[in-house]
Design a protein around this motif. Structure first.
Motif, PDB file in Angstrom:
ATOM      1  N   GLY A 143       0.797  -1.220   0.000  1.00 11.07           N
ATOM      2  CA  GLY A 143       0.000   0.000   0.000  1.00 11.07           C
ATOM      3  C   GLY A 143       0.829   1.270   0.000  1.00 11.07           C
ATOM      4  O   GLY A 143       1.976   1.294  -0.441  1.00 11.07           O
ATOM      5  N   HIS A 144       0.185   2.307   0.509  1.00  9.86           N
ATOM      6  CA  HIS A 144       0.743   3.663   0.516  1.00  9.86           C
ATOM      7  C   HIS A 144       0.765   4.172   1.957  1.00  9.86           C
ATOM      8  O   HIS A 144      -0.005   3.710   2.796  1.00  9.86           O
ATOM      9  N   GLN A 145       1.609   5.181   2.178  1.00 10.04           N
ATOM     10  CA  GLN A 145       1.813   5.682   3.536  1.00 10.04           C
ATOM     11  C   GLN A 145       0.504   6.046   4.267  1.00 10.04           C
ATOM     12  O   GLN A 145       0.243   5.534   5.361  1.00 10.04           O
ATOM     13  N   ALA A 146      -0.327   6.917   3.663  1.00 13.54           N
ATOM     14  CA  ALA A 146      -1.541   7.370   4.363  1.00 13.54           C
ATOM     15  C   ALA A 146      -2.522   6.212   4.570  1.00 13.54           C
ATOM     16  O   ALA A 146      -3.154   6.093   5.619  1.00 13.54           O
ATOM     17  N   ILE A 147      -2.628   5.360   3.557  1.00 16.58           N
ATOM     18  CA  ILE A 147      -3.557   4.221   3.614  1.00 16.58           C
ATOM     19  C   ILE A 147      -3.150   3.258   4.728  1.00 16.58           C
ATOM     20  O   ILE A 147      -3.984   2.801   5.528  1.00 16.58           O
ATOM     21  N   LEU A 148      -1.859   2.939   4.790  1.00 15.33           N
ATOM     22  CA  LEU A 148      -1.400   1.981   5.798  1.00 15.33           C
ATOM     23  C   LEU A 148      -1.492   2.575   7.200  1.00 15.33           C
ATOM     24  O   LEU A 148      -1.724   1.853   8.167  1.00 15.33           O
TER      25      LEU A 148
END
Ligand code: F6P
Length: 192
Positions: A143-148
């Motif tokens: 995933g991505h930083q904000a999502i995780l």
């Protein structure tokens, strides 16, 4: 017990340039991570079944490319939409939109980018993903930083105000094993 693995995509060209959002490919280091990831995962999980979830953005799909498991792409796992700031560096955003930049610092969870999303918006958009995660067995999310940050905060029950500051480093796999109350956690960082 089943486990949920989280990893950010390998370093992208935009990460190198300090730009947010976009749909950049992996850097050379990012590609090294995608090459090293299969051994780390198979050493950990053995021959237990695993499904890999990615976003629709190429940096997550590239990171998953050598993993020998079933893969699924979710639009809901795409990175927080930075709207008009997509593709800019933080310095450029501060120059172009100084008030927005200050407002974000003031209340990062609720701040919504112009034409884009807030962390609160992302938490809502992740609800179906979380429902499905709760029903599944072993899942690896690339995933991505904000999502995780949002998913991690959900499983560890962390407060909203802290969520946008959770450290989710690159080139690190976070393994969560849900228990009756809370989750056990292990982290594996690849020296790349
Ligand atoms: O820089 C990588 C990135 O994933 C951006 O695409 C995204 O906007 C940002 O991190 C999220 O982090 P923060 O909310 O701390 O700006």
């Amino acid at each position: 017990p089943r486990s949920i693995f989280f990893s950010r995509h390998g370093e992208s060209q935009y990460n190198v340039e300090g730009k947010i959002g976009g749909d950049a490919p992996l850097s050379a280091r990012g590609l090294q991570y995608s090459n090293a990831l299969p051994a780390l995962i198979t050493d950990n999980i053995g021959d237990a079944p695993l499904t890999v979830w990615t976003s629709t953005l190429q940096r997550t799909i590239q990171t998953a490319q050598h993993l020998p498991y079933t893969k699924l792409t979710w639009k809901s796992l795409d990175e927080l939409d930075a709207g008009v700031c997509d593709g800019m560096t933080y310095e450029e955003i501060e120059q172009a939109y100084p008030e927005d930049f200050a407002n974000r610092d003031e209340d990062k969870f609720n701040y919504r980018y112009r034409g884009g999303e807030s962390y609160r918006d992302v938490v809502v958009r992740l609800e179906p993903v979380i429902m499905e995660l709760e029903r599944q067995e072993n899942i690896l999310i690339i995933g991505h930083q904000a999502i995780l940050r949002c998913l991690y905060a959900y499983f560890h029950n962390l407060p909203q105000a802290d969520l946008p500051y959770i450290k989710i480093p690159l080139h690190t796999v976070i393994k969560l094993t849900p228990k009756a109350y809370g989750c056990d956690e292990e982290r594996y960082t690849l020296p790349i």
